[in-house]
Design an enzyme around this catalytic site. Sequence first.
Site, short mmCIF file in Angstrom:
data_model
loop_
_atom_site.label_atom_id
_atom_site.label_comp_id
_atom_site.label_asym_id
_atom_site.label_seq_id
_atom_site.Cartn_x
_atom_site.Cartn_y
_atom_site.Cartn_z
N GLY A 170 0.72 -1.26 0.27
CA GLY A 170 0.20 -0.09 -0.10
C GLY A 170 0.78 1.24 0.01
N GLY A 186 2.95 2.20 -2.56
CA GLY A 186 2.97 3.15 -3.77
C GLY A 186 4.05 2.36 -4.65
CE LYS A 187 5.44 -3.12 -2.85
NZ LYS A 187 4.61 -2.77 -1.80
CB SER A 188 1.73 -1.50 -7.93
OG SER A 188 2.00 -2.68 -7.21
CE1 TYR A 189 -1.04 6.62 -8.98
CE2 TYR A 189 1.28 7.49 -8.61
CZ TYR A 189 -0.14 7.64 -9.03
OH TYR A 189 -0.85 8.91 -9.56
CG ASP A 237 5.19 -3.97 -8.05
OD1 ASP A 237 5.60 -3.46 -7.09
OD2 ASP A 237 4.16 -3.84 -8.40
N GLY A 260 5.17 -6.78 -0.73
CA GLY A 260 5.27 -5.82 0.53
C GLY A 260 6.46 -6.07 1.36
#
Length: 368
Positions: free
Chosen positions: A111, A113-116, A258, A261
């Site tokens: 949550g 922001g890695k994938s963002y 990516d 978590g």
Amino acid sequence: MPEDSVKVAVRVRPFNQREMDRQAKLIIKMQGSMTSIQNPETPKDEPKKFSFDYSYWSHDGFVTQDDGFLEATPGSQYASQKKVFADLGQGVLDNAFEGYNCSLFAYGQTGSGKSYSTFGYGSNKGIVPTTCDELFKAIDGNKDDNKRFEVTLSILEIYNEQVRDLLSKDNPKGGLQVRQNPSLGMFYVQDLKKVPVGSYAEIVKRMDQGTSNRTVASTNMNATSSRAHTLVTIVFDQIIRNNAGQETKKTSIMNLVDLAGSERADSTGATGDRLKEGANINRSLSALGNVISALAEQSMGKKTMVKYRDSVLTKLLQNALGGNSKTLMIAALSPADINYDETLSTLRYADRAKKIKNQAVINENPMD
Ligand code: ADP
Ligand code: MG
């Protein structure tokens, strides 16, 4: 041999709903290359300070355009996807054209922001799709008859220390085998699909295929987030013919990762199967942490063993970490006091990564 330090970027996202509901407080500040974090339990203490190659404030100061794109308001320091690509993605692309291997990996808790940053959502396209888009724009714009290009794509997922091919519908039980090339020493995934791609649209189609083949498990932290590491590999060949008609090939391998978590298993409320996943994810990530620490020590002159063999992730990232590659890491940060421990650990991880020095060389060879 010239040395390239791993370049490290940090990026802080807006508050999410959960943080707003809990009236979370902002504990991150950025000023120039400095990022500071305040321990919410000791507000009178000096904040801890870190410095990185790139610092992206994406917490506030943006408007949502009609198409959904988050653009900086005039005068704000908000770093949009465009800005991040201009700094990081363009550099990857330029290096790829020169024939260097490039790696980019995103680190942070679920949550954060890695994938963002890597893939993006909707019109807020991340570094990976934009880099592919620009790659084909550059290829299509080539007017030199003596140059040809070949691009192949593979996408895999590491889940519970098993490798799954995301471009394949039928993965063997137990996953694909990771093997070592006897002459080069590098690790590779046996039978992984490498599909030739001829356009950006084709890459998008393949990426979507990859996404739909992903293992998606929900945790308390973020229902849609994957607990797996996703690795996109693009091999970019440029075949160049000289006046005498001899051909040489420049190859750039781009590894775009990516990561799962980084949070400890217990902070996600995981039990049973989820806990086992957490343990394996932490095995891969702690192996990555150990490799990063060992490489950081090596670059400061200490003699240390680097244990790439301790996990699938570190085997496959060996070149990206301690070898022939120009490497970028993006550390994704939550802005909120309630994530203080995880965010501090992300900053420390990133701080170690920036000490690593690689030796990137141009991969250019005569054609056989
Ligand atoms: P992760 O991959 O680390 O689990 P995501 O990239 O999915 O996290 O981000 C979690 C949420 O935060 C998503 O809804 C995403 O749109 C939002 N988000 C992350 N980074 C940013 C950013 N820089 N600007 C705006 N929203 C962001
Ligand atoms: Mg994600």
